[in-house]
Motif scaffolding. Structure first.
Motif, PDB file in Angstrom:
ATOM      1  N   GLU A   1       0.822  -1.202   0.000  1.00  0.00           N
ATOM      2  CA  GLU A   1       0.000   0.000   0.000  1.00  0.00           C
ATOM      3  C   GLU A   1       0.862   1.260   0.000  1.00  0.00           C
ATOM      4  O   GLU A   1       0.515   2.261  -0.644  1.00  0.00           O
ATOM      5  CB  GLU A   1      -0.936  -0.016   1.212  1.00  0.00           C
TER       6      GLU A   1
ATOM      7  N   SER B   1      -2.341  14.193  -0.667  1.00  0.00           N
ATOM      8  CA  SER B   1      -2.043  12.918  -1.326  1.00  0.00           C
ATOM      9  C   SER B   1      -1.249  11.987  -0.422  1.00  0.00           C
ATOM     10  O   SER B   1      -0.691  11.005  -0.896  1.00  0.00           O
ATOM     11  CB  SER B   1      -1.264  13.180  -2.617  1.00  0.00           C
ATOM     12  N   LEU B   2      -1.191  12.283   0.869  1.00  0.00           N
ATOM     13  CA  LEU B   2      -0.409  11.571   1.888  1.00  0.00           C
ATOM     14  C   LEU B   2       1.052  11.966   1.882  1.00  0.00           C
ATOM     15  O   LEU B   2       1.695  12.010   2.927  1.00  0.00           O
ATOM     16  CB  LEU B   2      -0.507  10.042   1.755  1.00  0.00           C
TER      17      LEU B   2
ATOM     18  N   PRO C   1      -6.291   2.346  -6.352  1.00  0.00           N
ATOM     19  CA  PRO C   1      -6.438   1.093  -5.607  1.00  0.00           C
ATOM     20  C   PRO C   1      -6.742  -0.109  -6.490  1.00  0.00           C
ATOM     21  O   PRO C   1      -6.322  -1.228  -6.191  1.00  0.00           O
ATOM     22  CB  PRO C   1      -7.610   1.390  -4.652  1.00  0.00           C
TER      23      PRO C   1
ATOM     24  N   SER D   1      -8.929  13.511   1.714  1.00  0.00           N
ATOM     25  CA  SER D   1      -7.839  14.308   1.135  1.00  0.00           C
ATOM     26  C   SER D   1      -8.292  15.713   0.755  1.00  0.00           C
ATOM     27  O   SER D   1      -7.573  16.695   0.982  1.00  0.00           O
ATOM     28  CB  SER D   1      -7.253  13.589  -0.076  1.00  0.00           C
TER      29      SER D   1
ATOM     30  N   ARG E   1       2.080   1.613  -3.511  1.00  0.00           N
ATOM     31  CA  ARG E   1       0.987   2.071  -4.378  1.00  0.00           C
ATOM     32  C   ARG E   1       0.749   3.568  -4.217  1.00  0.00           C
ATOM     33  O   ARG E   1       0.696   4.316  -5.206  1.00  0.00           O
ATOM     34  CB  ARG E   1      -0.303   1.308  -4.042  1.00  0.00           C
ATOM     35  N   THR E   2       0.602   4.028  -2.981  1.00  0.00           N
ATOM     36  CA  THR E   2       0.280   5.438  -2.766  1.00  0.00           C
ATOM     37  C   THR E   2       1.463   6.351  -3.079  1.00  0.00           C
ATOM     38  O   THR E   2       1.270   7.466  -3.567  1.00  0.00           O
ATOM     39  CB  THR E   2      -0.190   5.661  -1.321  1.00  0.00           C
TER      40      THR E   2
ATOM     41  N   LEU F   1      -6.898   9.307   3.101  1.00  0.00           N
ATOM     42  CA  LEU F   1      -7.128   9.334   1.657  1.00  0.00           C
ATOM     43  C   LEU F   1      -8.584   9.678   1.339  1.00  0.00           C
ATOM     44  O   LEU F   1      -8.861  10.418   0.391  1.00  0.00           O
ATOM     45  CB  LEU F   1      -6.753   7.984   1.044  1.00  0.00           C
TER      46      LEU F   1
ATOM     47  N   MET G   1      -4.157   5.736   6.985  1.00  0.00           N
ATOM     48  CA  MET G   1      -4.068   6.057   5.564  1.00  0.00           C
ATOM     49  C   MET G   1      -5.428   5.987   4.888  1.00  0.00           C
ATOM     50  O   MET G   1      -5.754   6.836   4.042  1.00  0.00           O
ATOM     51  CB  MET G   1      -3.076   5.108   4.884  1.00  0.00           C
ATOM     52  N   ARG G   2      -6.236   4.982   5.238  1.00  0.00           N
ATOM     53  CA  ARG G   2      -7.540   4.835   4.598  1.00  0.00           C
ATOM     54  C   ARG G   2      -8.420   6.056   4.877  1.00  0.00           C
ATOM     55  O   ARG G   2      -9.078   6.596   3.982  1.00  0.00           O
ATOM     56  CB  ARG G   2      -8.225   3.559   5.103  1.00  0.00           C
TER      57      ARG G   2
END
Length: 521
Positions: free
Chosen positions: A163, A351-352, A173, A420, A166-167, A417, A413-414
């Motif tokens: 994850e 966007s984290l 996702p 955001s 990916r991010t 996101l 994170m979930r």
């Protein structure tokens, strides 16, 4: 939108939704076999939906705003004196030590209610008692062990690794093929590896060691390094006068060398041609050019560039896009790996990762503190496999593989996101309010520094900044002025938690107005 209505997107999911139904079914079966518990009961626990941040929780926080700064518990408390070092004793404020925490509040040992205006020194982006962390309790209830080892990294930790890749690469996702291609890439600069560590200091040091391994062998049985015989020079952000003290990348000896600590030790390494540090002033392109001109030739070689994007340990100085783009272009042209330290900025970016907002292509991304929401000490180093040059024990941390700590990452994170856009809006609003506040008080304040939630106010001198912060503290706002660096710009630092809405921001600015007034005004 009514002032009491939550602007946040609520996310409701079960543990099975988050980490996979097949895995949770296997966990439930294993637990039932081992403990004798009912498999049906365990399955029900695994599929229990949890609201990560329900609207009524936010409403309860807003109802408490008028109480900030007041004594909710006037009973005197006698607590343990402790037994730490003398410097820590001098810096400790036991009155503000937590008795309990709830959302963006802390009730101190002095009985006063504090608004965590600095997110507990950046540990708690989603506050205390975040409802979503009930999923951690569910995982414990199912017997998912927290303690694992590097050789037995669990499913949740491995899922988190994917994850993060990916991010960090901005993949959707559902883009399974894109993730597979990224994970298998051998191209330089592709972020597709993760080291699980315990603290941000260790993550920063792991990046430094990977850079150093291109100059010195980490152990006898590894091949000769690419730049063996050259003196590694580490490029860092320096003070406005060119000194080393502005940067901060952890508390290990090597990373402390980067910020000017252990000066005799650093000089001894320099004398031996073993290690060098070069500081460039923030946003000075000519310093970058001079550093590459001097050190990109024998006997030297630039070993790596370490940087934050918002220097929260140096007056919340924001690096410009022009400066960063120039630095990255030079690094790419001269085979100089870049480590972006996102310990301060991760999660607070919509966007984290703030580096994605700047369209940067680092070799390393250093993560920690906020990602597990203060629940665990758990850092991560996301890196390009082209830099995968350490042996198994090169950056070994046994406790870094903790499953529940990895789960805390996934939960945080979930939710982040999903919210955001709210993070962007609230951050922009806070920056606008702080900027307007500074503009209206130009007789006292030089201006706004930082970015969005990472907001600071610059004063003419440190005494004024400290006085302002002290008055904020009396009113229950936990901000800080950097006093441990003699040459640090005099600023009042804040870092609002992501749970702050417009009402929270307005409350903070009202208290700032009150705190800035001189007696008699």
């Amino acid at each position: 939108m009514p002032a009491t209505e939550s602007p946040f997107v609520d996310v409701t999911l079960s543990l099975a939704d988050l980490v996979g139904e097949d895995y949770l079914e296997a966990v439930c079966e294993a637990r039932s076999l081992l403990s004798g518990e009912s498999l049906a009961d365990l399955r029900a626990v695994a599929t229990t939906p949890v609201s990560l941040y329900p609207a009524d929780f936010h409403a309860r926080l807003l109802d408490r705003l008028p109480s900030v700064g007041t004594l909710l518990r006037p009973t005197p408390l006698t607590s343990a004196p402790g037994a730490t070092s003398s410097d820590f004793v001098r810096a400790t404020h036991t009155s503000m030590a937590p008795l309990t925490g709830f959302g963006f509040y802390r009730l101190g040992e002095d009985g006063r209610l504090y608004l965590t205006t600095k997110s507990e020194h950046y540990h708690t982006p989603v506050g205390h008692s975040f409802p979503g962390y009930r999923l951690l309790d569910i995982a414990r209830r199912l017997g998912i062990p927290n303690a694992t080892h590097n050789n037995t990294r669990g499913h949740i930790t491995r899922l988190l690794e994917q994850e993060l890749v990916r991010t960090a690469n901005g993949l959707a996702p559902e883009d399974a093929s894109g993730l597979e291609a990224t994970l298998s890439s051998t191209q330089p600069g592709v972020l597709n590896g993760v080291l699980n560590l315990e603290t941000g200091s260790l993550a920063a040091e792991a990046a430094l060691k990977m850079m150093l391994a291109r100059f010195f062998r980490s152990q006898d049985d590894v091949p000769a390094p690419l730049y063996q015989g050259r003196t590694p020079v580490f490029l860092v952000l320096g003070n406005d006068d060119g000194g080393l003290h502005a940067n901060y990348h952890g508390t290990t000896v090597l990373t402390q060398l980067l910020r000017g600590m252990w000066p005799e030790f650093l000089q001894a390494l320099r004398n031996q041609g073993a290690f060098e540090v070069c500081a460039v002033r923030p946003n000075h392109l000519e310093d970058l050019d001079a550093a590459f001109a001097r050190y990109e030739q024998p006997p030297y070689k630039l070993a790596g560039f370490f940087h934050e994007i918002v220097l929260m340990n140096y007056g919340a100085r924001l690096l410009t896009r022009e400066f960063l783009n120039h630095a990255y272009s030079l690094c790419a042209a001269h085979d100089v790996p870049v480590a972006v330290d996102e310990i301060q900025s991760c999660l607070w970016a919509p966007s984290l990762f703030l580096f994605r907002e700047y369209d940067l292509k680092p070799s390393f991304v250093i993560l920690g503190k906020g990602m597990p929401g203060g629940e665990y000490a758990a850092s991560r180093l996301v890196f390009s496999r082209s830099m995968d040059d350490l042996p198994q024990f090169g950056a070994l941390v046994t406790n870094g593989q903790e499953e529940i700590a990895s789960l805390a990452y996934l939960v945080t994170m979930r939710w982040a996101l999903a919210n955001s856009e709210v993070t962007r809006q609230m951050g922009d609003y806070y920056q606008e309010r702080l900027t307007d506040f500074a503009d209206r008080h130009r007789d006292r304040i030089q201006g706004f520094c930082g970015l969005r939630h990472l907001g600071a106010l610059a004063f003419d001198d440190l005494t004024e900044a400290r006085s302002f912060v002290s008055r904020l503290g009396e009113k229950g706002l936990d901000a800080s002025a950097q006093t441990y660096k003699a040459d640090c710009p005099p600023v009042a630092l804040t870092k609002l938690p992501l749970l702050a809405c417009r009402r929270t921001v307005d409350f903070v600015l009202d208290r700032m107005e009150e705190s800035l007034r001189r007696p008699g005004n």
